[in-house]
Design a protein around this motif. Structure first.
Motif, PDB file in Angstrom:
ATOM      1  N   SER A  95       0.839  -1.198   0.000  1.00 63.39           N
ATOM      2  CA  SER A  95       0.000   0.000   0.000  1.00 63.39           C
ATOM      3  C   SER A  95       0.870   1.242   0.000  1.00 63.39           C
ATOM      4  CB  SER A  95      -0.919   0.012   1.217  1.00 63.39           C
ATOM      5  OG  SER A  95      -0.155   0.033   2.411  1.00 63.39           O
ATOM      6  N   TRP A 149      -4.374   1.961 -14.360  1.00 63.64           N
ATOM      7  CA  TRP A 149      -5.261   2.390 -13.267  1.00 63.64           C
ATOM      8  C   TRP A 149      -4.537   3.346 -12.323  1.00 63.64           C
ATOM      9  CZ3 TRP A 149     -10.382   1.727 -12.202  1.00 63.64           C
ATOM     10  CH2 TRP A 149     -10.813   2.068 -10.912  1.00 63.64           C
ATOM     11  N   HIS A 150      -3.312   2.998 -11.954  1.00 64.87           N
ATOM     12  CA  HIS A 150      -2.521   3.830 -11.054  1.00 64.87           C
ATOM     13  C   HIS A 150      -2.330   5.231 -11.644  1.00 64.87           C
ATOM     14  CE1 HIS A 150       1.446   4.213  -8.542  1.00 64.87           C
ATOM     15  NE2 HIS A 150       0.426   4.774  -7.944  1.00 64.87           N
ATOM     16  N   THR A 154      -5.595   6.420  -9.475  1.00 65.42           N
ATOM     17  CA  THR A 154      -4.949   6.643  -8.181  1.00 65.42           C
ATOM     18  C   THR A 154      -4.210   7.979  -8.155  1.00 65.42           C
ATOM     19  OG1 THR A 154      -4.651   4.247  -8.004  1.00 65.42           O
ATOM     20  CG2 THR A 154      -3.426   5.624  -6.451  1.00 65.42           C
ATOM     21  N   GLN A 155      -3.343   8.189  -9.128  1.00 63.07           N
ATOM     22  CA  GLN A 155      -2.565   9.427  -9.170  1.00 63.07           C
ATOM     23  C   GLN A 155      -3.293  10.537  -9.922  1.00 63.07           C
ATOM     24  OE1 GLN A 155       0.205   9.979  -7.537  1.00 63.07           O
ATOM     25  NE2 GLN A 155       0.447   7.900  -6.790  1.00 63.07           N
ATOM     26  N   GLY A 284       2.343  -0.149  -9.312  1.00 65.46           N
ATOM     27  CA  GLY A 284       1.376   0.078  -8.244  1.00 65.46           C
ATOM     28  C   GLY A 284       1.395  -1.081  -7.269  1.00 65.46           C
ATOM     29  N   GLU A 287      -2.810  -3.027  -2.901  1.00 61.60           N
ATOM     30  CA  GLU A 287      -4.103  -2.404  -2.628  1.00 61.60           C
ATOM     31  C   GLU A 287      -4.630  -1.645  -3.844  1.00 61.60           C
ATOM     32  OE1 GLU A 287      -4.023  -0.174   0.998  1.00 61.60           O
ATOM     33  OE2 GLU A 287      -3.782  -1.974   2.244  1.00 61.60           O
ATOM     34  N   THR A 288      -3.733  -1.050  -4.635  1.00 54.97           N
ATOM     35  CA  THR A 288      -4.153  -0.427  -5.895  1.00 54.97           C
ATOM     36  C   THR A 288      -4.702  -1.485  -6.841  1.00 54.97           C
ATOM     37  OG1 THR A 288      -2.530   1.356  -5.685  1.00 54.97           O
ATOM     38  CG2 THR A 288      -3.336   0.875  -7.895  1.00 54.97           C
ATOM     39  N   GLU A 291      -8.173  -2.470  -5.646  1.00 53.27           N
ATOM     40  CA  GLU A 291      -9.151  -1.432  -6.000  1.00 53.27           C
ATOM     41  C   GLU A 291      -9.537  -1.543  -7.469  1.00 53.27           C
ATOM     42  OE1 GLU A 291      -9.354   3.311  -5.226  1.00 53.27           O
ATOM     43  OE2 GLU A 291      -7.663   2.614  -6.427  1.00 53.27           O
TER      44      GLU A 291
END
Length: 336
Positions: A95, A149-150, A154-155, A284, A287-288, A291
């Motif tokens: 994470s 995705w990251h 996320t970012q 990533g 946990e990424t 998700e």
């Protein structure tokens, strides 16, 4: 059991299939019978000895795989035999943001990868496979999908109504397009092939540019997006970054992921003028990945698989990826 390894970094031709005993899981480990694997451009660079220093000698290649748990160590609490799981690209990254310690170990590079019929993983280094996906589909997710995705979610904090530029039709770009469309964003795409552009448009892209016919495609993308895109998923590297900067809006974001094209790079003036955020992206953490897997399940997304090869023809899978003609992911599946 059968497995592949690279005794020397001399290209995919150096890939050797061998046999060894099925490993036993340690106290915190799970033993996974691998059912499918997928390749990334990184795997070609590693095989050729062009990825960089620190690669494990005689490494078992590939970071991406999926299968089912067949045995667990006595301290394992997260999994049971029969659970379907996928590998985590960097097994120490659970994470939070990247750190030296978290990114020090990556499957198929600095540590043995997953191109084997059975692999042991720490219980924290696998993720549950979405129920609607096959093993082959699941095997495409650990690197390319998590990276996309990251970068975007996320970012990038992508929201509905924003715009995204993706380059080409490789794994990261196709996943980025799927995530953008699912999020309600507007995606502009590039490709050197009209046929591939048509496929990308059929997947939900709002506009496309053939970069072979429009060398200064950044300007055209800027126009199509009505003043530049909010996000660029930049997989080309030095050869495409100048055009990506032209394509992005003032104050936008460029996630630098790949090194597929050569070029002179970019000076800082254009970045300063546009106040652009340029971020180098690692894949990533777990946990990424989790998700993203939940989002894939909720939207019933299915990865795009270009071609499937049997385990015994892994070299052919490498050659197909190297040809550059693929659309989406190249997959290997168990052939017995």
């Amino acid at each position: 059991m059968r497995y592949y390894h690279l005794p020397v970094f001399a290209g995919p031709e150096a890939l050797v299939m061998d046999r060894r005993e099925i490993p036993r899981p340690a106290a915190r480990e799970v033993l996974v019978r691998m059912r499918a694997w997928s390749l990334n451009y990184r795997d070609l660079l590693i095989a050729d000895g062009r990825y960089g220093r620190g690669m494990k000698a005689d490494v078992v290649p590939l970071s991406d795989g999926a299968g089912e748990v067949v045995a667990v160590g006595p301290q394992v609490t997260r999994w049971r035999p029969g659970d379907r799981v996928m590998s985590v690209f960097m097994p120490r990254w659970v994470s939070g943001p990247a750190t030296d310690a978290k990114v020090a170990v990556a499957l198929g590079g600095t540590a043995d990868g997953v191109l084997a019929e059975y692999v042991t993983f720490d219980q924290d280094a696998v993720v549950a496979t979405p129920a609607h996906l096959s093993h082959a589909e699941a095997a495409t997710l650990p690197c390319a999908a998590v990276t996309a995705w990251h970068a975007l979610m996320t970012q990038g904090g992508l929201t509905a109504g924003q715009s995204v530029l993706t380059l080409g039709s490789g794994g990261v770009s196709v996943f980025a397009l799927q995530f953008a469309v699912a999020a309600g964003a507007r995606a502009v795409v590039t490709s050197g092939s009209d046929a591939k552009l048509e496929r990308l448009l059929s997947m939900g892209a709002v506009a496309g540019v053939n970069h072979a016919r429009v060398p200064r495609w950044g300007r055209r993308v800027h126009e199509l997006a009505g003043g530049g895109v909010d996000h660029v998923v930049e997989v080309g590297g030095a050869g495409t970054l100048p055009q990506s900067v032209r394509a992005v809006r003032t104050g936008g974001r460029i996630s630098v992921i790949g090194v597929l094209s050569q070029g002179e790079g970019l000076g800082p003036v254009a970045l300063l003028r546009k106040a652009v955020t340029v971020q180098g992206m690692q894949v990533g953490g777990r946990e990424t990945f989790e998700e993203m897997a939940r989002a894939i399940a909720a939207h019933r997304l299915r990865p795009v698989i270009d071609r499937v090869f049997p385990f015994s023809e892994a070299r052919s899978a490498y050659a197909h990826l190297a040809s550059g003609g693929h659309f989406g992911k190249v997959v290997i599946t168990a052939d017995r």
